[in-house]
Write a protein that holds these residues in place. Structure first.
Motif, PDB file in Angstrom:
ATOM      1  N   ASN A 156       0.807  -1.214   0.000  1.00 59.86           N
ATOM      2  CA  ASN A 156       0.000   0.000   0.000  1.00 59.86           C
ATOM      3  C   ASN A 156       0.843   1.268   0.000  1.00 59.86           C
ATOM      4  OD1 ASN A 156      -2.444  -1.302  -0.087  1.00 59.86           O
ATOM      5  ND2 ASN A 156      -2.659  -1.407   2.121  1.00 59.86           N
ATOM      6  N   VAL A 157       2.172   1.165  -0.026  1.00 60.43           N
ATOM      7  CA  VAL A 157       3.033   2.338  -0.029  1.00 60.43           C
ATOM      8  C   VAL A 157       3.322   2.729  -1.475  1.00 60.43           C
ATOM      9  CG1 VAL A 157       5.283   3.278   0.603  1.00 60.43           C
ATOM     10  CG2 VAL A 157       4.041   1.827   2.214  1.00 60.43           C
ATOM     11  N   ILE A 158       3.069   3.998  -1.773  1.00 60.29           N
ATOM     12  CA  ILE A 158       3.237   4.536  -3.113  1.00 60.29           C
ATOM     13  C   ILE A 158       4.191   5.711  -3.017  1.00 60.29           C
ATOM     14  CG2 ILE A 158       2.018   5.690  -5.010  1.00 60.29           C
ATOM     15  CD1 ILE A 158      -0.425   4.089  -3.297  1.00 60.29           C
ATOM     16  N   GLU A 159       5.146   5.776  -3.922  1.00 59.61           N
ATOM     17  CA  GLU A 159       6.048   6.918  -3.962  1.00 59.61           C
ATOM     18  C   GLU A 159       5.538   7.907  -4.994  1.00 59.61           C
ATOM     19  OE1 GLU A 159      10.036   5.572  -4.635  1.00 59.61           O
ATOM     20  OE2 GLU A 159      10.244   4.901  -2.569  1.00 59.61           O
ATOM     21  N   ILE A 160       5.343   9.152  -4.572  1.00 63.10           N
ATOM     22  CA  ILE A 160       4.925  10.205  -5.492  1.00 63.10           C
ATOM     23  C   ILE A 160       5.960  11.327  -5.439  1.00 63.10           C
ATOM     24  CG2 ILE A 160       2.459   9.671  -5.381  1.00 63.10           C
ATOM     25  CD1 ILE A 160       2.116  11.981  -3.434  1.00 63.10           C
TER      26      ILE A 160
END
Length: 89
Positions: A7-11
């Motif tokens: 569930n970790v997204i890098e933006i």
């Protein structure tokens, strides 16, 4: 990879800084889907939320910045009404 890591997204923000965010929820509003993200590494009790347009294509997930201020304002106001409804229940 654990479920939490999935569930970790890098933006990347406008200044080129990479933020790690957790996917909080995906909602549908005005025939579009929007992802609600929270900063993953925040030490605050109530971390800042990020709203992005969400699409899926060929099994891939895409997160887009909402460039239109009016669209962003509409989805933000809608989210506020959801928060108020949840608090009343």
């Amino acid at each position: 990879m654990t479920e939490e890591e999935n569930n970790v997204i890098e933006i990347t923000d406008e200044e080129g800084n990479v933020l790690k965010c957790e996917l909080y929820d995906i909602i549908e509003f005005e025939n579009n889907q929007y992802a609600i993200l929270t900063e993953a590494e925040s030490v605050e009790e109530d971390p800042e939320m990020v709203i992005m347009r969400y699409t899926e294509e060929d099994g891939e997930s895409y997160f887009e910045t909402i460039e239109d201020d009016e669209e962003f304002d509409r989805i933000a106001k809608y989210l506020e009404t959801i928060d108020v409804e949840d608090e009343e229940e």
